[in-house]
Design a protein around this motif. Sequence first.
Motif, PDB file in Angstrom:
ATOM      1  N   ARG A 137       7.431 -43.165  57.600  1.00 37.01           N
ATOM      2  CA  ARG A 137       7.371 -43.727  56.249  1.00 37.01           C
ATOM      3  C   ARG A 137       8.042 -42.785  55.257  1.00 37.01           C
ATOM      4  NH1 ARG A 137       1.905 -44.419  57.747  1.00 37.01           N
ATOM      5  NH2 ARG A 137       1.225 -42.994  56.093  1.00 37.01           N
ATOM      6  N   ARG A 138       7.768 -41.485  55.392  1.00 35.02           N
ATOM      7  CA  ARG A 138       8.380 -40.515  54.481  1.00 35.02           C
ATOM      8  C   ARG A 138       9.896 -40.476  54.654  1.00 35.02           C
ATOM      9  NH1 ARG A 138       3.486 -37.384  55.332  1.00 35.02           N
ATOM     10  NH2 ARG A 138       4.407 -36.374  57.146  1.00 35.02           N
ATOM     11  N   GLN A 179      13.169 -52.131  40.660  1.00 35.20           N
ATOM     12  CA  GLN A 179      12.466 -50.958  40.154  1.00 35.20           C
ATOM     13  C   GLN A 179      13.389 -50.138  39.246  1.00 35.20           C
ATOM     14  OE1 GLN A 179       9.309 -50.178  40.735  1.00 35.20           O
ATOM     15  NE2 GLN A 179       8.707 -51.122  42.671  1.00 35.20           N
ATOM     16  N   GLU A 225       8.068 -44.770  45.693  1.00 31.80           N
ATOM     17  CA  GLU A 225       7.402 -44.253  46.885  1.00 31.80           C
ATOM     18  C   GLU A 225       6.156 -45.075  47.201  1.00 31.80           C
ATOM     19  OE1 GLU A 225       5.992 -40.032  48.855  1.00 31.80           O
ATOM     20  OE2 GLU A 225       6.255 -40.142  46.677  1.00 31.80           O
ATOM     21  N   GLU A 226       5.401 -45.458  46.188  1.00 34.10           N
ATOM     22  CA  GLU A 226       4.220 -46.285  46.398  1.00 34.10           C
ATOM     23  C   GLU A 226       4.613 -47.638  46.994  1.00 34.10           C
ATOM     24  OE1 GLU A 226       0.263 -47.459  43.829  1.00 34.10           O
ATOM     25  OE2 GLU A 226       2.206 -47.593  42.835  1.00 34.10           O
ATOM     26  N   ALA A 227       5.703 -48.214  46.497  1.00 33.71           N
ATOM     27  CA  ALA A 227       6.170 -49.502  47.012  1.00 33.71           C
ATOM     28  C   ALA A 227       6.596 -49.387  48.471  1.00 33.71           C
ATOM     29  CB  ALA A 227       7.333 -50.014  46.157  1.00 33.71           C
ATOM     30  N   GLU A 250       5.447 -47.162  50.651  1.00 33.45           N
ATOM     31  CA  GLU A 250       4.221 -47.000  51.436  1.00 33.45           C
ATOM     32  C   GLU A 250       3.525 -48.345  51.648  1.00 33.45           C
ATOM     33  OE1 GLU A 250       2.582 -44.420  52.939  1.00 33.45           O
ATOM     34  OE2 GLU A 250       4.337 -43.145  52.642  1.00 33.45           O
ATOM     35  N   GLN A 251       3.477 -49.167  50.631  1.00 31.64           N
ATOM     36  CA  GLN A 251       2.829 -50.464  50.765  1.00 31.64           C
ATOM     37  C   GLN A 251       3.600 -51.383  51.703  1.00 31.64           C
ATOM     38  OE1 GLN A 251       2.465 -51.804  46.704  1.00 31.64           O
ATOM     39  NE2 GLN A 251       0.641 -50.550  46.300  1.00 31.64           N
ATOM     40  N   ASN A 305       7.945 -42.173  41.730  1.00 30.54           N
ATOM     41  CA  ASN A 305       6.569 -42.291  42.203  1.00 30.54           C
ATOM     42  C   ASN A 305       6.219 -43.746  42.522  1.00 30.54           C
ATOM     43  OD1 ASN A 305       6.182 -39.543  41.890  1.00 30.54           O
ATOM     44  ND2 ASN A 305       5.339 -39.739  39.834  1.00 30.54           N
ATOM     45  N   ARG A 306       6.651 -44.640  41.649  1.00 28.55           N
ATOM     46  CA  ARG A 306       6.388 -46.062  41.886  1.00 28.55           C
ATOM     47  C   ARG A 306       7.172 -46.568  43.097  1.00 28.55           C
ATOM     48  NH1 ARG A 306       6.732 -49.427  36.592  1.00 28.55           N
ATOM     49  NH2 ARG A 306       4.985 -48.010  36.179  1.00 28.55           N
TER      50      ARG A 306
END
Length: 408
Positions: free
Chosen positions: A94-95, A69, A78-80, A82-83, A75-76
Amino acid sequence: MTRIRDLVITPVAFRDPPLLNSTGLHEPLALRCVLQLHVDDGVIGLGECPGDRGHLDRLAAVREHVIGQSVHALNRIEEAVEQALAGVADPVARRATFSAIEVACLDAQARLAGVPVAELLGGAVRPAVPYAAYLFYKWAAHPGADGDEWGPSTTPGELVEQAQRMIARYGFRSVKLKGGVFAPEREIDAIMALREALPGVPLRLDPNGAWTVETAQRVAGELAGTLEYLEDPVLGVKEMAAVAAAAPMPLASNMCTTSLETIPPAVELGAVQVVLSDHHYWGGLRRTQHLATVCATFGLGLSMHSNSHLGISLAAMTHVAAAIPTLTYACDTHYPWNAGEDVVVPGALRFVDGAVPVPEGPGLGVELDHDALARLHEAYVRSGRQVRDDTGYLRRLQPDFDPSLPRW
């Protein structure tokens, strides 16, 4: 585009005194985890988080999703995260995983730009961040071990001595006592002794949910005019609201307000007047700034929670606190209890009149001491420890200890 090339995850263990709290006793070693985020151009960003097995497993699970990355694409990333952790039900967990990575990314970004992390957060509004002396009831030594430099603190007089020594050494101008250890009357005596010995110094008491609503209302009344704020005297937002309705001082919390989702009910019920932020589980430095905006919107005070930590975390705490205009109270820190052990090169972090100047230099302003990291990692390996267990440790020494709360 500057890409992440590797994420090195190193668990460490460092000495921790026998500090008492409502759930038990600190073990001889505290567990932390150090992150080294390798990016292009040989830059390495540093992060730190708790070192329990769950944290390590979650970091290992997201590692491959982070590598490759852009270090700027938070942001990307964090999305990764979370997934990758979609099967982890607890959003705080998770956070917390993302938070450690976010700090390392921000450190790397700021190093690449040649600026302090605080500059990436909008710029420091204060050159140094005030911290409070964090007092604990404590034993003289862990069983079978030599005593530490602080000695025992189980009486009001010993706590006063502990506070005076901390103030003399670090210049603290606020004092917090971790309570919930002894009967409320005994802890009231301790606060009154501190008030007499330290006139004009703001005092705080944190029973960690050890009291009933009735007990908390009574103690709050007896300590009227004495405390800056009373932290988490009871468990639960409705119970906090019942105490707040009768208490003459503000109530603070890091137990019933732990995410943005928990702010609305606390505001609606009037349960909390001071939120204790913690970037480790709020989701990072940027989200801590979001929290500050929300607190200002609702007229809530803001301070910072602490747990046993090392210098990378202290640097991160200092940078974000320096960049928050609405920081209302001095922050908490366990750092003076570390017996001088750390993974960063000495000199960048220091206390001046109870405050930590924002570290100079790019990034977090601290450099990794690789020899110290190896030494504390070896201590972790030798310990065989996987989780922090204050209750289990005290029960090994006092089998009849009951951790159930409320206790009084």
